[in-house]
Structures are given as structure tokens and as C-alpha cells.
Design an enzyme around this catalytic site. Structure first.
Site, PDB file in Angstrom:
ATOM      1  N   CYS A 193      -3.493 -17.048  15.754  1.00 20.44           N
ATOM      2  CA  CYS A 193      -3.096 -16.543  17.178  1.00 20.44           C
ATOM      3  C   CYS A 193      -3.287 -17.087  18.366  1.00 20.44           C
ATOM      4  O   CYS A 193      -4.169 -18.161  18.369  1.00 20.44           O
ATOM      5  CB  CYS A 193      -4.112 -15.128  17.057  1.00 20.44           C
ATOM      6  SG  CYS A 193      -4.171 -14.118  15.838  1.00 20.44           S
ATOM      7  N   CYS A 241      -8.579 -11.716  19.857  1.00 21.71           N
ATOM      8  CA  CYS A 241      -8.982 -10.418  20.286  1.00 21.71           C
ATOM      9  C   CYS A 241     -10.410 -10.212  19.605  1.00 21.71           C
ATOM     10  O   CYS A 241     -10.497 -10.323  18.129  1.00 21.71           O
ATOM     11  CB  CYS A 241      -8.121  -9.323  19.896  1.00 21.71           C
ATOM     12  SG  CYS A 241      -6.222  -9.693  20.238  1.00 21.71           S
ATOM     13  N   ARG A 288       0.807  -1.196   0.006  1.00 18.07           N
ATOM     14  CA  ARG A 288      -0.091   0.088  -0.020  1.00 18.07           C
ATOM     15  C   ARG A 288       0.821   1.242   0.023  1.00 18.07           C
ATOM     16  O   ARG A 288       0.458   2.279  -0.603  1.00 18.07           O
ATOM     17  CB  ARG A 288      -0.863  -0.023   1.120  1.00 18.07           C
ATOM     18  CG  ARG A 288      -1.415   1.260   1.722  1.00 18.07           C
ATOM     19  CD  ARG A 288      -2.892   1.001   2.373  1.00 18.07           C
ATOM     20  NE  ARG A 288      -3.829   0.246   1.826  1.00 18.07           N
ATOM     21  CZ  ARG A 288      -4.731  -0.562   2.484  1.00 18.07           C
ATOM     22  NH1 ARG A 288      -4.888  -0.453   3.731  1.00 18.07           N
ATOM     23  NH2 ARG A 288      -5.352  -1.195   2.090  1.00 18.07           N
ATOM     24  N   TYR A 289       1.870   1.261   0.753  1.00 16.73           N
ATOM     25  CA  TYR A 289       2.694   2.210   0.861  1.00 16.73           C
ATOM     26  C   TYR A 289       4.076   2.256  -0.052  1.00 16.73           C
ATOM     27  O   TYR A 289       4.273   1.177  -0.420  1.00 16.73           O
ATOM     28  CB  TYR A 289       3.242   2.555   2.272  1.00 16.73           C
ATOM     29  CG  TYR A 289       2.044   2.700   3.333  1.00 16.73           C
ATOM     30  CD1 TYR A 289       1.388   3.741   3.429  1.00 16.73           C
ATOM     31  CD2 TYR A 289       1.620   1.618   3.878  1.00 16.73           C
ATOM     32  CE1 TYR A 289       0.381   4.176   4.281  1.00 16.73           C
ATOM     33  CE2 TYR A 289       0.830   1.816   4.834  1.00 16.73           C
ATOM     34  CZ  TYR A 289       0.080   3.261   5.172  1.00 16.73           C
ATOM     35  OH  TYR A 289      -1.114   3.497   5.889  1.00 16.73           O
ATOM     36  N   LYS A 323      -2.961   4.990   6.607  1.00 10.53           N
ATOM     37  CA  LYS A 323      -3.134   5.525   8.107  1.00 10.53           C
ATOM     38  C   LYS A 323      -3.091   7.109   7.854  1.00 10.53           C
ATOM     39  O   LYS A 323      -2.139   7.631   7.400  1.00 10.53           O
ATOM     40  CB  LYS A 323      -1.828   5.192   8.836  1.00 10.53           C
ATOM     41  CG  LYS A 323      -2.078   3.604   9.218  1.00 10.53           C
ATOM     42  CD  LYS A 323      -0.883   3.208   9.944  1.00 10.53           C
ATOM     43  CE  LYS A 323      -0.657   1.598  10.111  1.00 10.53           C
ATOM     44  NZ  LYS A 323      -0.466   0.859   8.880  1.00 10.53           N
ATOM     45  N   ASP A 366      -6.895   4.464  10.404  1.00 12.50           N
ATOM     46  CA  ASP A 366      -6.663   3.659   9.019  1.00 12.50           C
ATOM     47  C   ASP A 366      -7.875   3.915   8.227  1.00 12.50           C
ATOM     48  O   ASP A 366      -8.962   3.342   8.521  1.00 12.50           O
ATOM     49  CB  ASP A 366      -6.295   2.190   9.381  1.00 12.50           C
ATOM     50  CG  ASP A 366      -5.152   1.809   8.555  1.00 12.50           C
ATOM     51  OD1 ASP A 366      -5.174   2.265   7.365  1.00 12.50           O
ATOM     52  OD2 ASP A 366      -4.558   0.763   8.816  1.00 12.50           O
ATOM     53  N   ARG A 385       7.187   0.416   1.725  1.00 11.15           N
ATOM     54  CA  ARG A 385       7.163  -1.002   2.763  1.00 11.15           C
ATOM     55  C   ARG A 385       5.980  -2.195   2.341  1.00 11.15           C
ATOM     56  O   ARG A 385       4.746  -1.421   1.923  1.00 11.15           O
ATOM     57  CB  ARG A 385       6.904  -0.744   4.154  1.00 11.15           C
ATOM     58  CG  ARG A 385       5.855   0.271   4.441  1.00 11.15           C
ATOM     59  CD  ARG A 385       6.239   1.397   5.740  1.00 11.15           C
ATOM     60  NE  ARG A 385       5.299   2.205   5.986  1.00 11.15           N
ATOM     61  CZ  ARG A 385       4.885   3.283   5.439  1.00 11.15           C
ATOM     62  NH1 ARG A 385       5.583   3.702   4.248  1.00 11.15           N
ATOM     63  NH2 ARG A 385       3.875   4.155   5.885  1.00 11.15           N
ATOM     64  N   ASP A 390     -11.295   0.016  13.965  1.00 11.42           N
ATOM     65  CA  ASP A 390     -11.474   0.079  12.341  1.00 11.42           C
ATOM     66  C   ASP A 390     -13.362  -0.295  12.354  1.00 11.42           C
ATOM     67  O   ASP A 390     -13.604  -1.109  13.327  1.00 11.42           O
ATOM     68  CB  ASP A 390     -10.821  -0.947  11.569  1.00 11.42           C
ATOM     69  CG  ASP A 390      -9.261  -0.280  11.638  1.00 11.42           C
ATOM     70  OD1 ASP A 390      -9.203   0.846  11.120  1.00 11.42           O
ATOM     71  OD2 ASP A 390      -8.419  -1.436  11.661  1.00 11.42           O
ATOM     72  N   ARG A 392      -8.902  -8.124  11.313  1.00 11.67           N
ATOM     73  CA  ARG A 392      -8.727  -9.048  10.592  1.00 11.67           C
ATOM     74  C   ARG A 392      -9.627 -10.351  10.650  1.00 11.67           C
ATOM     75  O   ARG A 392      -9.394 -11.414  10.479  1.00 11.67           O
ATOM     76  CB  ARG A 392      -7.336  -9.528  10.066  1.00 11.67           C
ATOM     77  CG  ARG A 392      -6.452  -8.389   9.830  1.00 11.67           C
ATOM     78  CD  ARG A 392      -5.344  -8.853   8.951  1.00 11.67           C
ATOM     79  NE  ARG A 392      -4.547  -7.544   8.542  1.00 11.67           N
ATOM     80  CZ  ARG A 392      -3.445  -7.123   9.090  1.00 11.67           C
ATOM     81  NH1 ARG A 392      -2.936  -7.895   9.936  1.00 11.67           N
ATOM     82  NH2 ARG A 392      -2.839  -6.138   8.918  1.00 11.67           N
ATOM     83  N   CYS A 444     -10.515  -7.581  16.787  1.00  6.66           N
ATOM     84  CA  CYS A 444      -9.556  -7.791  15.469  1.00  6.66           C
ATOM     85  C   CYS A 444     -10.011  -7.250  14.261  1.00  6.66           C
ATOM     86  O   CYS A 444     -11.248  -7.374  13.771  1.00  6.66           O
ATOM     87  CB  CYS A 444      -9.341  -9.330  15.503  1.00  6.66           C
ATOM     88  SG  CYS A 444      -7.925  -9.593  14.099  1.00  6.66           S
TER      89      CYS A 444
HETATM   90  C1  LIG Z   1       0.032  -0.379   8.809  1.00  2.00           C
HETATM   91  C2  LIG Z   1       0.593  -0.735   7.656  1.00  2.00           C
HETATM   92  C3  LIG Z   1       2.081  -0.661   7.301  1.00  2.00           C
HETATM   93  C4  LIG Z   1       3.102   0.017   8.173  1.00  2.00           C
HETATM   94  O1  LIG Z   1       2.669   1.478   8.256  1.00  2.00           O
HETATM   95  P1  LIG Z   1       3.662   2.302   9.335  1.00  2.00           P
HETATM   96  O2  LIG Z   1       3.170   3.760   9.351  1.00  2.00           O
HETATM   97  O3  LIG Z   1       5.003   2.266   8.945  1.00  2.00           O
HETATM   98  O4  LIG Z   1       3.560   1.540  10.580  1.00  2.00           O
HETATM   99  C5  LIG Z   1       2.533  -0.890   5.916  1.00  2.00           C
HETATM  100  N1  LIG Z   1       1.701  -1.662   5.334  1.00  2.00           N
HETATM  101  C6  LIG Z   1       0.276  -1.777   5.479  1.00  2.00           C
HETATM  102  C7  LIG Z   1      -0.467  -2.252   4.349  1.00  2.00           C
HETATM  103  C8  LIG Z   1      -0.157  -1.288   6.807  1.00  2.00           C
HETATM  104  O5  LIG Z   1      -1.378  -1.315   7.029  1.00  2.00           O
HETATM  105  S1  SF4 Z   2      -5.620  -8.463  16.897  1.00  2.00           S
HETATM  106 FE1  SF4 Z   2      -6.120 -10.023  15.377  1.00  2.00          FE
HETATM  107  S2  SF4 Z   2      -4.108 -10.569  14.353  1.00  2.00           S
HETATM  108 FE2  SF4 Z   2      -3.788  -9.532  16.271  1.00  2.00          FE
HETATM  109  S3  SF4 Z   2      -3.372 -10.914  17.934  1.00  2.00           S
HETATM  110 FE3  SF4 Z   2      -5.421 -10.243  18.180  1.00  2.00          FE
HETATM  111  S4  SF4 Z   2      -6.769 -11.603  16.922  1.00  2.00           S
HETATM  112 FE4  SF4 Z   2      -4.487 -11.799  16.154  1.00  2.00          FE
END
Ligand SMILES: *Cc1c(COP(=O)(O)O)cnc(C)c1O
Ligand code: SF4
Length: 436
Positions: free
Chosen positions: A156, A160, A143-144, A368, A361, A147, A324, A165, A163
């Protein structure tokens, strides 16, 4: 003996000992805790401190819940529906942190399934950050510009309830095949702009040491990759997993950063401290990404206590995430003003090392976005009006010999992602619609 998460998936169909009629009232995070004594009457301190014992004895079944809560048949049915859709799992250690006298206990709310998850079934999004849209090869989100994010497993130690995801839980507990992991490494090899990978999931520290060591080693064969970051909640929910062996292995793949997720000061226990200390002593900085959660940490006092506790164990508060709008977690969300208020009452009032950056986000894959209290009250070419943390108003002049303000924001490297991403960006409306 080598131990793997894979072998520990428990079906636990047999009924655990019942807690009916017992008082679940004392709280300390040791095997002496009454609920721990009831559930695991013969556990020794050695077992308790063994991560594999902790993992094997996680609560995961509806029977375990009915043992905890003395459930009525209709509730058993409803819990069954709930956990069929959104599974749960709680390590005995994390369970032992719950104060059962408090129905709104912050640990309890984070790990015990709640009917609200299915009651508001139509609210929220499965994939609020549109990670699927920016997935380049299976499990890799780019996305960025510099990175990428790698989702290496669905497993996990504790799931949580908030979460982001939750959508990947439905795929069960699995890790990606070596072939898929190599495809991610090869993607990074092919994109020279990528200088950092964020390994997440699921929880990457549920992988066995050999697999993780192998994967990190493969990543290290990519010459332009500088930094590896691991996102993990293991120090919070299964701190005994951070063994000397694991820390030693990780240490060989530096520069490596670990980001974890403490959300409440009560999670900062001696066990968690020891886990973080092992990582720190291995030369790996530990940072924290909290999620702002309604009724759990959405007050200045709690957040301050959390960040102070983290600073004491030398874990740097990095981000405070707005929760989120994910399906089945709507009940955890707060207004964004709450996050801004918390930052406003911390910045300046306490050490800057304890103040995280509050981020939203953005839905639809916007990434973010940091949100700050308003310190810049007005802005002109030569002069700005600022406000300090106490409310003092300050006029501030630019230097006489100044460079002009840039006419448009600097382009800081391109986003080397497919054309489809550009198209999506254009098409996205400015405002995401309010969920009904
Ligand atoms: C959060 C995230 C990152 C890391 O972002 P930072 O601002 O460097 O912490 C990288 N890729 C994705 C898709 C993310 O959601
Ligand atoms: S937030 Fe989601 S991915 Fe992260 S530890 Fe908790 S359950 Fe696992």
C-alpha cells in the site's frame, strides 16, 4: 519512463534532516507546508505532483519518526519494535495533511504508528473475518454466492493503522506472481456463478499499469464475469497516482467500479477531488467505504461533513464499516450503537445519496451484516407499525389481496463453496466470544 512500485522500496537508513527545535505548525497540503519544507527543502511543485516522487519519498524508517518527534532513545527502541512488527509508510502528500498542533489529528492517527498497537497485544484477532478459511486458491476469498475477493498485492502507499489485513503486512511488500494471478482467474473461469470480482489487497493501484492492464485483460477473457471492482485507497493517500494514462487504461476494462476509503472530511482535498474526477470522467463510478474509527470520525457532525464532501465530489458513500476486532487496532473500535446513532441522525435529515449502509463484517466469516436504526416497531401479517426519522409513528396496512409472508427466507442462489464452509457455519456458535 515506466515506473514500478517494486523499485521504490526504500530502506532510508541515512538520517533525514532533523526537525528539532522547529515549529511544525502551519497546515496546507502544498510543498510550502513547513514540515514538508524541512524534510524536503528543495522539492519543486512538479516533483510534488509526481506520484513516483511521492512514492519514493515516503517516510518509512524509525529515523524519519525520530526526526518528526525528537524521540528519546527508549522511544526509538520501542518504535523500532513496533514498526518491525507493523511497518509504516506515509506519502509526503498524506503527511502534509496533518495538523501538528492537534495531537489527536485524524490524519495523524490513521498513519503514524502508535504504541497502543503493541500495548494491547493480546486483544483482537489476526484474521477477524476468517478470510483464510474461505480462501480457495492463494489470495482468492470466496464467501458470497456470486462474487469473489482477490488479494493481489501486500503493498500500500500508506499503511493505515486500523487496517483489517494487518496480518498480510508481515509478508513484506510484494505482488502475487503472474502464475498466482492466473490461478485466480482460472478459479473464476471454473465457477459460472461468479459475476463480479473485487480486486483488493493491499492496494491494487500500486501495481504498475502494464501488470494491472494484463490482469484485467485476463479477467475479461472469462465470459460469465460481468463486473470488476477495485478497492483502493490511492485517491486518498496518493491522488497523483491517478494519471490520465491510468484512468485511460482502466476505462478499457469497464464495467469497472472503484471503491475507495475516505474516512475524514479533511481528506477530501482538491488533489483527491481531481483524482476522483479523472476516474469518473473515464466512465468509472467511485464509491466510498469508510471505517468508523474512534476519535477520528465517530460523530454525527464529522460523518455528515464527510458524506457531504464526498457527494460534492460525486463519490457515493456506500458502506460505513464497523471497525473489525483486528489485532493491533483495538483502540480504534467504537460500540456498534455509535454507528447506528450516526445513521439514525443522517437518514431523512440529509439526502439519501449521502447515507451509507452501516455494516458489521461478522467475525468467523459470517460476512457483512447491515445494521439499521429500528424503523419497524411491530409486525403482523396484515399490518406493521413504523417510525419515521422524526419519531412519528405510522400504522401501515398490507394490500387486501396480499401474497402470504414467505414461511422461510428465500434461497437466493447457493454458496458454491466447499463443504468445509457449510460445516464451519454449523459449528460456529451464535455468539463470538468477547476478547479478554
Ligand atoms: C466485502 C466482500 C465482498 C463484497 O461485498 P459487497 O457487499 O458486494 O460489497 C466480497 N467478498 C468478500 C470476501 C468480502 O469481504
Ligand atoms: S486499509 Fe489496509 S489494505 Fe487498505 S489501504 Fe489501508 S493499509 Fe492498505
Amino acid at each position: 519512463m515506466r515506473r514500478q512500485m517494486k523499485n521504490t522500496t526504500l530502506t532510508q537508513e541515512e538520517e533525514p534532516p532533523s526537525l528539532q527545535g522547529t515549529q511544525l505548525f502551519d497546515y496546507d497540503c502544498k510543498p510550502s507546508n513547513s514540515i514538508v519544507r524541512k524534510l524536503w527543502p528543495s522539492v519543486t511543485a512538479d516533483d510534488w505532483n509526481d506520484w513516483y516522487w511521492q512514492l519514493s519519498n515516503r517516510l518509512r524508517s524509525v529515523y524519519a519518526l525520530s526526526a518528526l518527534f525528537d524521540l528519546k532513545p527508549q522511544h526509538i527502541t520501542k518504535y523500532k519494535q513496533l514498526i518491525d512488527k507493523y511497518h509504516y509508510s506515509i506519502t509526503p502528500y498524506y503527511l502534509s495533511l496533518i495538523d501538528w498542533t492537534d495531537p489527536n489529528d485524524p490524519i495523524r492517527q490513521q498513519c503514524i504508528p502508535d504504541f497502543k498497537e503493541i500495548d494491547y497485544v493480546s486483544v483482537g484477532d489476526k484474521d477477524p473475518l476468517a478470510e483464510e478459511d474461505d480462501t480457495q486458491v492463494a489470495g482468492l476469498v470466496h464467501r458470497y454466492p456470486d462474487r469473489v475477493l482477490m488479494l493481489v498485492t501486500n503493498s500500500c502507499a500508506v499503511y493505515c493503522r486500523h487496517c483489517t489485513r494487518k496480518r498480510i503486512w508481515q509478508d513484506g511488500e510484494s505482488i502475487r506472481s503472474k502464475k498466482e494471478l492466473l490461478a485466480m482467474v482460472n478459479y473464476v473461469r471454473g465457477v459460472p456463478e461468479v459475476r463480479e470480482v473485487v480486486i483488493s489487497g493491499g492496494d491494487p493501484l500500486t501495481l504498475n499499469i502494464e501488470t494491472l492492464d494484463w490482469f484485467l485483460g485476463e479477467l475479461r477473457t472469462v465470459s460469465h464475469l460481468e463486473v470488476i471492482r477495485i478497492g483502493t485507497r490511492i485517491p486518498v493517500v496518493l491522488p497523483m497516482r491517478i494519471t490520465d494514462e491510468l484512468a485511460g487504461m482502466l476505462s478499457r476494462h469497464r464495467p469497472l467500479w472503484i471503491n475507495t476509503q475516505f474516512n475524514h472530511p479533511r481528506e477530501v482535498t482538491p488533489e483527491a477531488q481531481e483524482a476522483c474526477d479523472k476516474i469518473l470522467r473515464a466512465g468509472i463510478p467511485v464509491s466510498n467505504q469508510s471505517v468508523l474509527l474512534k476519535g477520528i470520525n465517530d460523530s454525527v457532525e464529522t460523518m455528515k461533513a464527510l458524506c457531504h464532501a464526498l457527494q460534492r465530489i460525486m463519490v457515493r458513500p456506500y458502506y460505513l464499516y464497523q471497525c473489525d476486532p483486528v489485532k493491533a487496532a483495538e483502540h480504534f473500535r467504537t460500540s456498534i450503537w455509535k454507528g447506528i446513532e450516526i445513521i439514525e441522525q443522517m437518514r431523512g435529515f440529509t439526502g439519501g445519496l449521502c447515507v451509507p449502509t452501516f455494516v458489521v463484517d461478522a467475525p468467523g466469516g459470517g460476512g457483512k451484516i447491515p445494521l439499521q436504526p429500528f424503523y419497524l416497531l411491530s409486525a403482523a401479517e396484515d399490518e406493521v407499525t413504523l417510525r419515521n426519522y422524526e419519531g412519528m409513528i405510522i400504522r401501515y396496512h398490507n394490500p387486501i389481496d396480499k401474497a402470504p409472508r414467505p414461511a422461510r427466507p428465500a434461497k437466493n442462489g447457493k454458496v458454491p463453496v466447499d463443504a468445509a464452509r457449510y460445516k464451519r457455519r454449523k459449528e460456529k456458535t451464535l455468539f463470538s466470544e468477547r476478547p479478554q
